[in-house]
Design an enzyme around this catalytic site. Structure first.
Site, mmCIF file in Angstrom:
data_model
loop_
_atom_site.group_PDB
_atom_site.id
_atom_site.type_symbol
_atom_site.label_atom_id
_atom_site.label_comp_id
_atom_site.label_asym_id
_atom_site.label_seq_id
_atom_site.Cartn_x
_atom_site.Cartn_y
_atom_site.Cartn_z
ATOM 1 N N ASP A 54 -9.701 -3.931 -14.722
ATOM 2 C CA ASP A 54 -10.998 -3.872 -14.040
ATOM 3 C C ASP A 54 -12.053 -4.684 -14.797
ATOM 4 O O ASP A 54 -12.208 -4.536 -16.007
ATOM 5 C CB ASP A 54 -11.492 -2.426 -13.946
ATOM 6 C CG ASP A 54 -10.505 -1.524 -13.214
ATOM 7 O OD1 ASP A 54 -10.797 -0.334 -13.112
ATOM 8 O OD2 ASP A 54 -9.464 -2.010 -12.741
ATOM 9 N N HIS A 89 -15.380 -4.954 -13.240
ATOM 10 C CA HIS A 89 -16.567 -4.159 -12.906
ATOM 11 C C HIS A 89 -17.889 -4.822 -13.277
ATOM 12 O O HIS A 89 -18.735 -4.239 -13.956
ATOM 13 C CB HIS A 89 -16.481 -2.780 -13.564
ATOM 14 C CG HIS A 89 -15.693 -1.784 -12.767
ATOM 15 N ND1 HIS A 89 -15.928 -1.535 -11.423
ATOM 16 C CD2 HIS A 89 -14.673 -0.969 -13.119
ATOM 17 C CE1 HIS A 89 -15.085 -0.612 -10.989
ATOM 18 N NE2 HIS A 89 -14.294 -0.258 -11.988
ATOM 19 N N ASP A 127 -11.203 -4.311 -8.587
ATOM 20 C CA ASP A 127 -12.422 -3.689 -9.110
ATOM 21 C C ASP A 127 -13.279 -4.717 -9.858
ATOM 22 O O ASP A 127 -13.534 -4.592 -11.056
ATOM 23 C CB ASP A 127 -12.092 -2.500 -10.016
ATOM 24 C CG ASP A 127 -11.498 -1.340 -9.246
ATOM 25 O OD1 ASP A 127 -11.375 -1.447 -8.012
ATOM 26 O OD2 ASP A 127 -11.162 -0.320 -9.881
ATOM 27 N N ASN A 183 -9.818 -0.378 -5.370
ATOM 28 C CA ASN A 183 -10.509 0.601 -4.522
ATOM 29 C C ASN A 183 -12.011 0.332 -4.429
ATOM 30 O O ASN A 183 -12.689 0.847 -3.541
ATOM 31 C CB ASN A 183 -10.275 2.026 -5.036
ATOM 32 C CG ASN A 183 -10.983 2.293 -6.346
ATOM 33 O OD1 ASN A 183 -10.806 1.560 -7.325
ATOM 34 N ND2 ASN A 183 -11.781 3.347 -6.407
ATOM 35 N N HIS A 184 -12.544 -0.504 -5.322
ATOM 36 C CA HIS A 184 -13.967 -0.849 -5.250
ATOM 37 C C HIS A 184 -14.238 -2.038 -4.339
ATOM 38 O O HIS A 184 -15.397 -2.398 -4.141
ATOM 39 C CB HIS A 184 -14.521 -1.124 -6.653
ATOM 40 C CG HIS A 184 -14.816 0.127 -7.415
ATOM 41 N ND1 HIS A 184 -16.078 0.667 -7.521
ATOM 42 C CD2 HIS A 184 -13.988 0.968 -8.086
ATOM 43 C CE1 HIS A 184 -16.026 1.767 -8.244
ATOM 44 N NE2 HIS A 184 -14.767 1.974 -8.598
#
Length: 211
Positions: free
Chosen positions: A119, A121, A148, A180-181
């Site tokens: 990730d 992010h 993500d 999932n983001h």
């Protein structure tokens, strides 16, 4: 057998450069606090070649967005104008839409190195540092990003855009897995939608609701 590098999540790294710059994030949105006062810089976005991005374009885009992150959120539109952002997204969309849900990566007979990244992010500075340490994507190095790309970090727009530009340039050497983001609902809850509105104003709302 191909060499494989597994890169730890930037979240597990020491104090991020975003905090050093005075920018922090909240779980349910982006909050800007006392940014470092730097002298004004003229930010010139690179010109996107008519045939699509080149290596020079991707490197120039990284440099100008990196400068913008230290200037403040208001500088994002200078480094990455809405027209350029849209052009990159629209250009890479056909490539991503043709890829199957399950990808099989074969480094090939040349024994390409494969670097797997967790990730990101919105940790744009960590992404830049990663490429400084391991090298940028190329025909000799395959990168697999495990989704993500946005939320939580303050620089999701920059992180995602740079990855999309490289994917457009090297579709067989850069793979962007959906996490999932990468969904409408999650990005509304965890900050990317708020980041888009903060950086692009009403234009973000139009993009968000476009098909």
């Amino acid at each position: 057998m191909a060499n494989t590098d597994a890169v730890a999540d930037p979240k597990q790294q020491p104090k991020s450069q975003e905090l050093e710059a005075g920018c922090c994030t909240a779980e349910h949105g982006v909050q800007q606090v006392q940014q470092a006062q730097l002298p004004p810089q003229r930010l010139e976005p690179p010109s996107l070649p008519t045939s699509g991005p080149s290596v020079d374009f991707c490197l120039a885009l990284e440099r100008v967005m990196h400068k913008a992150t230290w200037t403040g959120m208001h500088a994002t539109q200078e480094a990455l104008p809405p027209q350029l952002l849209q052009a990159i997204v629209l250009g890479v969309t056909p490539i991503l839409s043709k890829e199957p849900t399950m990808l099989e990566i074969r480094p090939g007979i040349l024994q390409h190195r494969v670097t797997i990244v967790g990730d990101t992010h919105g940790q744009f500075h960590d992404l830049c540092k990663l490429w400084e340490l391991y090298g940028h994507p190329s025909s000799e190095r395959i990168y697999i990003f495990n989704g993500d790309y946005v939320d939580r970090g303050a620089w999701g727009v920059e992180t995602l855009t740079l990855l999309l530009a490289w994917k457009w340039l090297l579709p067989n050497y850069v793979y962007l897995i959906r996490g999932n983001h990468e969904t409408n609902m999650i990005t509304r809850i965890y900050g990317f939608y708020a980041e888009m509105k903060a950086k692009y104003g009403t234009a973000a709302k139009v993009w968000w609701h476009s098909p």
